[in-house]
Design a protein around this motif. Sequence first.
Motif, PDB file in Angstrom:
ATOM      1  N   THR A   8       0.831  -1.188   0.000  1.00  0.00           N
ATOM      2  CA  THR A   8       0.000   0.000   0.000  1.00  0.00           C
ATOM      3  C   THR A   8       0.876   1.252   0.000  1.00  0.00           C
ATOM      4  O   THR A   8       1.874   1.314   0.702  1.00  0.00           O
ATOM      5  N   SER A   9       0.502   2.235  -0.804  1.00  0.00           N
ATOM      6  CA  SER A   9       1.190   3.526  -0.842  1.00  0.00           C
ATOM      7  C   SER A   9       0.315   4.551  -0.137  1.00  0.00           C
ATOM      8  O   SER A   9      -0.776   4.899  -0.618  1.00  0.00           O
ATOM      9  N   ARG A  10       0.772   5.031   0.994  1.00  0.00           N
ATOM     10  CA  ARG A  10      -0.026   5.995   1.760  1.00  0.00           C
ATOM     11  C   ARG A  10      -0.248   7.289   0.999  1.00  0.00           C
ATOM     12  O   ARG A  10      -1.325   7.873   1.060  1.00  0.00           O
ATOM     13  N   SER A  11       0.747   7.748   0.248  1.00  0.00           N
ATOM     14  CA  SER A  11       0.564   9.005  -0.495  1.00  0.00           C
ATOM     15  C   SER A  11      -0.488   8.841  -1.594  1.00  0.00           C
ATOM     16  O   SER A  11      -1.288   9.746  -1.828  1.00  0.00           O
ATOM     17  N   ARG A  12      -0.508   7.696  -2.257  1.00  0.00           N
ATOM     18  CA  ARG A  12      -1.542   7.463  -3.283  1.00  0.00           C
ATOM     19  C   ARG A  12      -2.913   7.335  -2.643  1.00  0.00           C
ATOM     20  O   ARG A  12      -3.914   7.785  -3.213  1.00  0.00           O
ATOM     21  N   ILE A  13      -2.976   6.722  -1.469  1.00  0.00           N
ATOM     22  CA  ILE A  13      -4.271   6.594  -0.791  1.00  0.00           C
ATOM     23  C   ILE A  13      -4.796   7.963  -0.381  1.00  0.00           C
ATOM     24  O   ILE A  13      -5.990   8.242  -0.524  1.00  0.00           O
ATOM     25  N   VAL A  14      -3.933   8.837   0.100  1.00  0.00           N
ATOM     26  CA  VAL A  14      -4.369  10.197   0.456  1.00  0.00           C
ATOM     27  C   VAL A  14      -4.948  10.888  -0.777  1.00  0.00           C
ATOM     28  O   VAL A  14      -6.001  11.534  -0.703  1.00  0.00           O
ATOM     29  N   SER A  15      -4.298  10.728  -1.917  1.00  0.00           N
ATOM     30  CA  SER A  15      -4.797  11.320  -3.163  1.00  0.00           C
ATOM     31  C   SER A  15      -6.157  10.720  -3.548  1.00  0.00           C
ATOM     32  O   SER A  15      -7.076  11.452  -3.933  1.00  0.00           O
ATOM     33  N   LEU A  16      -6.289   9.413  -3.436  1.00  0.00           N
ATOM     34  CA  LEU A  16      -7.564   8.758  -3.769  1.00  0.00           C
ATOM     35  C   LEU A  16      -8.675   9.179  -2.805  1.00  0.00           C
ATOM     36  O   LEU A  16      -9.817   9.401  -3.222  1.00  0.00           O
ATOM     37  N   VAL A  17      -8.363   9.307  -1.521  1.00  0.00           N
ATOM     38  CA  VAL A  17      -9.364   9.748  -0.537  1.00  0.00           C
ATOM     39  C   VAL A  17      -9.805  11.176  -0.839  1.00  0.00           C
ATOM     40  O   VAL A  17     -10.999  11.492  -0.783  1.00  0.00           O
ATOM     41  N   LEU A  65     -13.061   2.301   1.876  1.00  0.00           N
ATOM     42  CA  LEU A  65     -12.112   1.203   1.636  1.00  0.00           C
ATOM     43  C   LEU A  65     -10.682   1.725   1.528  1.00  0.00           C
ATOM     44  O   LEU A  65      -9.743   1.104   2.035  1.00  0.00           O
ATOM     45  N   TRP A  66     -10.482   2.857   0.859  1.00  0.00           N
ATOM     46  CA  TRP A  66      -9.138   3.434   0.772  1.00  0.00           C
ATOM     47  C   TRP A  66      -8.635   3.840   2.149  1.00  0.00           C
ATOM     48  O   TRP A  66      -7.472   3.620   2.473  1.00  0.00           O
ATOM     49  N   LEU A  67      -9.515   4.426   2.967  1.00  0.00           N
ATOM     50  CA  LEU A  67      -9.110   4.800   4.325  1.00  0.00           C
ATOM     51  C   LEU A  67      -8.716   3.570   5.135  1.00  0.00           C
ATOM     52  O   LEU A  67      -7.740   3.596   5.885  1.00  0.00           O
ATOM     53  N   ARG A  68      -9.469   2.505   4.988  1.00  0.00           N
ATOM     54  CA  ARG A  68      -9.148   1.259   5.694  1.00  0.00           C
ATOM     55  C   ARG A  68      -7.774   0.744   5.270  1.00  0.00           C
ATOM     56  O   ARG A  68      -6.991   0.267   6.089  1.00  0.00           O
ATOM     57  N   ASN A  69      -7.470   0.844   3.985  1.00  0.00           N
ATOM     58  CA  ASN A  69      -6.184   0.342   3.482  1.00  0.00           C
ATOM     59  C   ASN A  69      -5.013   1.260   3.831  1.00  0.00           C
ATOM     60  O   ASN A  69      -3.863   0.868   3.665  1.00  0.00           O
ATOM     61  N   PHE A  70      -5.289   2.463   4.312  1.00  0.00           N
ATOM     62  CA  PHE A  70      -4.223   3.392   4.674  1.00  0.00           C
ATOM     63  C   PHE A  70      -3.278   2.781   5.710  1.00  0.00           C
ATOM     64  O   PHE A  70      -2.080   3.012   5.685  1.00  0.00           O
ATOM     65  N   PHE A  71      -3.812   1.968   6.606  1.00  0.00           N
ATOM     66  CA  PHE A  71      -3.023   1.376   7.682  1.00  0.00           C
ATOM     67  C   PHE A  71      -2.562  -0.047   7.365  1.00  0.00           C
ATOM     68  O   PHE A  71      -1.922  -0.682   8.191  1.00  0.00           O
ATOM     69  N   GLU A  72      -2.872  -0.532   6.179  1.00  0.00           N
ATOM     70  CA  GLU A  72      -2.488  -1.897   5.770  1.00  0.00           C
ATOM     71  C   GLU A  72      -1.003  -1.943   5.442  1.00  0.00           C
ATOM     72  O   GLU A  72      -0.510  -1.165   4.642  1.00  0.00           O
ATOM     73  N   ARG A  73      -0.277  -2.867   6.056  1.00  0.00           N
ATOM     74  CA  ARG A  73       1.158  -2.984   5.793  1.00  0.00           C
ATOM     75  C   ARG A  73       1.517  -4.318   5.143  1.00  0.00           C
ATOM     76  O   ARG A  73       2.669  -4.554   4.823  1.00  0.00           O
ATOM     77  N   ARG A  74       0.556  -5.202   4.967  1.00  0.00           N
ATOM     78  CA  ARG A  74       0.835  -6.482   4.307  1.00  0.00           C
ATOM     79  C   ARG A  74       0.975  -6.257   2.804  1.00  0.00           C
ATOM     80  O   ARG A  74       0.504  -5.264   2.273  1.00  0.00           O
ATOM     81  N   SER A 147      -5.605  -4.140  -9.600  1.00  0.00           N
ATOM     82  CA  SER A 147      -5.441  -2.695  -9.674  1.00  0.00           C
ATOM     83  C   SER A 147      -4.306  -2.305  -8.745  1.00  0.00           C
ATOM     84  O   SER A 147      -4.298  -2.693  -7.582  1.00  0.00           O
ATOM     85  N   LEU A 148      -3.372  -1.555  -9.261  1.00  0.00           N
ATOM     86  CA  LEU A 148      -2.224  -1.124  -8.464  1.00  0.00           C
ATOM     87  C   LEU A 148      -2.301   0.358  -8.119  1.00  0.00           C
ATOM     88  O   LEU A 148      -1.325   0.944  -7.678  1.00  0.00           O
ATOM     89  N   SER A 149      -3.481   0.976  -8.301  1.00  0.00           N
ATOM     90  CA  SER A 149      -3.611   2.421  -8.119  1.00  0.00           C
ATOM     91  C   SER A 149      -3.340   2.873  -6.691  1.00  0.00           C
ATOM     92  O   SER A 149      -2.943   4.017  -6.484  1.00  0.00           O
ATOM     93  N   ALA A 150      -3.543   2.028  -5.689  1.00  0.00           N
ATOM     94  CA  ALA A 150      -3.299   2.418  -4.295  1.00  0.00           C
ATOM     95  C   ALA A 150      -2.033   1.774  -3.742  1.00  0.00           C
ATOM     96  O   ALA A 150      -1.847   1.706  -2.537  1.00  0.00           O
ATOM     97  N   THR A 151      -1.159   1.309  -4.640  1.00  0.00           N
ATOM     98  CA  THR A 151       0.065   0.644  -4.190  1.00  0.00           C
ATOM     99  C   THR A 151       1.305   1.426  -4.620  1.00  0.00           C
ATOM    100  O   THR A 151       1.220   2.410  -5.348  1.00  0.00           O
ATOM    101  N   ASP A 152       2.450   0.921  -4.191  1.00  0.00           N
ATOM    102  CA  ASP A 152       3.721   1.569  -4.513  1.00  0.00           C
ATOM    103  C   ASP A 152       4.325   1.081  -5.824  1.00  0.00           C
ATOM    104  O   ASP A 152       5.467   1.395  -6.131  1.00  0.00           O
ATOM    105  N   ARG A 153       3.575   0.329  -6.612  1.00  0.00           N
ATOM    106  CA  ARG A 153       4.073  -0.201  -7.887  1.00  0.00           C
ATOM    107  C   ARG A 153       3.142   0.215  -9.024  1.00  0.00           C
ATOM    108  O   ARG A 153       2.049   0.718  -8.807  1.00  0.00           O
ATOM    109  N   ARG A 154       3.579  -0.035 -10.255  1.00  0.00           N
ATOM    110  CA  ARG A 154       2.843   0.376 -11.461  1.00  0.00           C
ATOM    111  C   ARG A 154       2.461  -0.844 -12.294  1.00  0.00           C
ATOM    112  O   ARG A 154       3.058  -1.912 -12.184  1.00  0.00           O
TER     113      ARG A 154
END
Length: 184
Positions: A8-17, A65-74, A147-154
């Motif tokens: 999970t990429s926290r910066s991308r999640i902030v943008s999506l939220v 769902l994006w907010l929930r994934n903000f704290f996901e580290r797996r 979908s990799l839009s909320a992750t650290d990869r492309r």
Amino acid sequence: MNDFVAYTSRSRIVSLVARGLIFVTLSLWLIGVFGTPPDSRRYSPVLTPFIGWGGLLFSVTATALWLRNFFERREMVRIGPAGIMVRWWSADTIPWNEITEIAPLEINGVKSISLKLRDREQYPPRGLGALLARGDRLVTGGDVTISLSATDRRQFEALVAIDQFKPTVDQSSCAGIHDEQRPQ
């Protein structure tokens, strides 16, 4: 090569939220929460609130769902010699011999990868994936969407990993992957 792993990429999640909250606000405007709903040349005044309620349902769900994934580290996606694991679909790795087709997708500017499975009942979705599986199949034509839009990869990195790890690469499995989509 090491396995492809996306977290999970926290910066991308902030943008999506932030985008989700904009859509929530627009949906509330269409419903009439902020006064008179806007006039539309495209839709009748009776239909506008229904569009607002649909948009509100979708955007609130996605934002939550994006907010929930903000704290996901797996790890969210893993592509390796054993196959592909997509956490929001299932915690199980789908072996390569169960994947019949892999196709990159772009829907409204959002890039993803669609997988068709030999026996989709053998790898059933869980949680929200189970609720959205039928609609996802109608939209993408596949069984699993990565979908990799909320992750650290492309997407292109995942496609390169798929090309490298898939045991037998035939032309049908890479349908739709063009040379201009591959990094140099």
